[in-house]
Write an enzyme that holds these catalytic residues in place. Structure first.
Site, mmCIF file in Angstrom:
data_model
loop_
_atom_site.group_PDB
_atom_site.id
_atom_site.type_symbol
_atom_site.label_atom_id
_atom_site.label_comp_id
_atom_site.label_asym_id
_atom_site.label_seq_id
_atom_site.Cartn_x
_atom_site.Cartn_y
_atom_site.Cartn_z
ATOM 1 C CG ASP A 21 86.225 48.073 65.842
ATOM 2 O OD1 ASP A 21 85.507 48.382 66.816
ATOM 3 O OD2 ASP A 21 87.445 48.318 65.793
ATOM 4 N N GLY A 24 80.841 52.298 68.563
ATOM 5 C CA GLY A 24 80.992 53.318 69.611
ATOM 6 C C GLY A 24 81.360 54.669 69.008
ATOM 7 N NE ARG A 25 86.318 53.623 66.646
ATOM 8 C CZ ARG A 25 86.986 52.873 65.779
ATOM 9 N NH1 ARG A 25 87.796 53.435 64.907
ATOM 10 N NH2 ARG A 25 86.827 51.566 65.786
ATOM 11 C CG HIS A 38 76.740 48.298 70.644
ATOM 12 N ND1 HIS A 38 77.885 48.032 69.933
ATOM 13 C CD2 HIS A 38 77.161 48.644 71.898
ATOM 14 C CE1 HIS A 38 78.954 48.193 70.703
ATOM 15 N NE2 HIS A 38 78.539 48.574 71.902
ATOM 16 C CB SER A 66 85.481 39.199 71.688
ATOM 17 O OG SER A 66 85.780 40.205 72.640
ATOM 18 C CG ASN A 69 83.488 42.441 73.169
ATOM 19 O OD1 ASN A 69 83.032 41.989 72.121
ATOM 20 N ND2 ASN A 69 84.454 43.350 73.150
ATOM 21 N NE ARG A 192 89.296 45.672 63.915
ATOM 22 C CZ ARG A 192 89.563 45.183 65.109
ATOM 23 N NH1 ARG A 192 90.196 44.050 65.225
ATOM 24 N NH2 ARG A 192 89.224 45.831 66.198
ATOM 25 C CB ILE A 199 93.053 38.881 63.688
ATOM 26 C CG1 ILE A 199 93.667 38.972 62.286
ATOM 27 C CG2 ILE A 199 92.089 37.714 63.742
ATOM 28 C CD1 ILE A 199 94.481 37.760 61.894
ATOM 29 C CB SER A 200 90.385 41.662 67.779
ATOM 30 O OG SER A 200 90.941 42.934 67.610
ATOM 31 C CD GLU A 211 93.841 36.256 50.191
ATOM 32 O OE1 GLU A 211 94.387 37.363 50.270
ATOM 33 O OE2 GLU A 211 94.453 35.208 49.923
HETATM 34 C C1 FPP Z 1 82.689 46.775 68.208
HETATM 35 O O1 FPP Z 1 82.472 48.180 68.112
HETATM 36 C C2 FPP Z 1 81.401 46.094 68.271
HETATM 37 C C3 FPP Z 1 81.035 45.215 69.232
HETATM 38 C C4 FPP Z 1 81.909 44.838 70.352
HETATM 39 C C5 FPP Z 1 79.707 44.584 69.226
HETATM 40 C C6 FPP Z 1 79.179 44.268 67.864
HETATM 41 C C7 FPP Z 1 77.722 44.149 67.989
HETATM 42 C C8 FPP Z 1 76.825 44.452 67.046
HETATM 43 C C9 FPP Z 1 77.160 44.860 65.670
HETATM 44 C C10 FPP Z 1 75.381 44.373 67.376
HETATM 45 C C11 FPP Z 1 74.826 43.006 67.210
HETATM 46 C C12 FPP Z 1 75.330 42.100 68.256
HETATM 47 C C13 FPP Z 1 74.725 41.817 69.423
HETATM 48 C C14 FPP Z 1 75.479 41.076 70.476
HETATM 49 C C15 FPP Z 1 73.342 42.234 69.695
HETATM 50 P P1 FPP Z 1 83.016 49.093 69.281
HETATM 51 O O2 FPP Z 1 81.953 49.223 70.292
HETATM 52 O O3 FPP Z 1 84.305 48.553 69.804
HETATM 53 O O4 FPP Z 1 83.247 50.434 68.516
HETATM 54 P P2 FPP Z 1 84.392 51.508 68.836
HETATM 55 O O5 FPP Z 1 85.708 50.844 68.545
HETATM 56 O O6 FPP Z 1 84.083 52.610 67.865
HETATM 57 O O7 FPP Z 1 84.220 51.916 70.280
#
Ligand code: FPP
Length: 250
Positions: A21, A24-25, A38, A66, A69, A192, A199-200, A211
């Site tokens: 996670d 995006g941030r 990403h 997920s 998503n 995480r 856990i989402s 753990e």
């Molecule tokens: C959560 O961060 C991340 C995801 C939903 C995608 C995870 C994907 C990768 C690490 C890239 C590799 C995977 C693929 C499918 C190519 P977020 O976007 O929710 O971050 P934020 O909470 O900061 O907005």
């Protein structure tokens, strides 16, 4: 990529699961598009597979997409799927070098065909590798997996000559064979990143005695030192599985 020396003393977990996670941030803080986050996150996933291999972790599961998503903006979903389709074939040489066997947890029939084909091809190509299992969790949800398991079991019941016996015999252990995770080891350590403590819908069945380790580090910033910290923390835990410390000492 070779790994720096870990400061680890003991207790390497067999199965490590990661909720990646914070992409995006990370992107927002750098004034970049979410997809850049990403993309950088995918590079960290590549790194962590190699570190995990070098540390002797046998199974690594990464929560890449997920069931929830799909509700993200269409452009972001499309971007994630095309990342999958372009990056996976490029990672095949690394997967062979590190003896990685790729497997999937989740319903990939719903993925766009290019992404699905890339995943299937990488699974087939790496099926003979035996160093580490990389489990990509794609269109995965723990609740959906349990419901699928219940349906699977119910279908067996309906077809069985002695359904009462099958029902009597159902146990925590035997129910595992109806789940998608039948051949996976239970999760030992669930990491995480991104500062949230939840856990989402990841590995619900196997979160029972995993753990949990939460870190504020955003996934694209995840480093070997971060992984090492999580592993050291894991090694310091006493895993009692409901028993007492005194019982474990015997
Ligand atoms: C959560 O961060 C991340 C995801 C939903 C995608 C995870 C994907 C990768 C690490 C890239 C590799 C995977 C693929 C499918 C190519 P977020 O976007 O929710 O971050 P934020 O909470 O900061 O907005």
């Amino acid at each position: 990529m070779s790994s720096p020396k870990p400061a680890l003393k003991a207790g390497i977990p067999c199965h490590v699961g990661i909720v990646m996670d914070g992409n995006g941030r990370w992107a927002k803080a750098k004034d970049k598009a979410r997809l850049d986050g990403h993309r950088e996150g995918a590079s960290r996933a590549r790194d962590v597979v190699q570190w995990a291999h070098d540390l002797g972790i046998r199974q690594l599961s990464l929560y890449a997409f997920s069931t929830e998503n799909w509700d993200r903006p269409k452009l972001e979903v499309r971007g994630l799927m095309s990342l999958l389709a372009t990056l996976l074939p490029r990672e095949l040489p690394m997967m062979h070098e590190k003896n990685v066997r790729l497997r999937v947890l989740g319903d990939i029939s719903a993925l766009p065909s290019a992404a699905r084909r890339a995943v299937e091809l990488a699974c087939t190509e790496t099926a003979g590798n035996s160093g580490i299992d990389l489990i990509l969790c794609l269109n995965y949800g723990g609740q959906q997996e349990i419901i699928a398991g219940i349906k699977h079991f119910a279908r067996q019941l309906l077809a069985d000559a002695n359904p009462e016996q099958l029902l009597q015999d159902l146990s925590v252990q035997s129910f595992r064979s109806y789940l998608w995770r039948n051949e996976l080891r239970p999760v030992d350590l669930l990491i995480r990143t991104g500062g949230e403590s939840r856990i989402s819908n990841f590995h619900l069945w196997d979160a029972a005695y995993a753990e949990l380790y939460f870190t504020d580090c955003l996934w694209p910033d995840f480093s070997f030192a971060e992984l090492d910290r999580a592993l050291q923390d894991y090694a310091s835990r006493e895993r009692r599985f409901g028993r007492t410390s005194e019982q474990l000492a015997k």
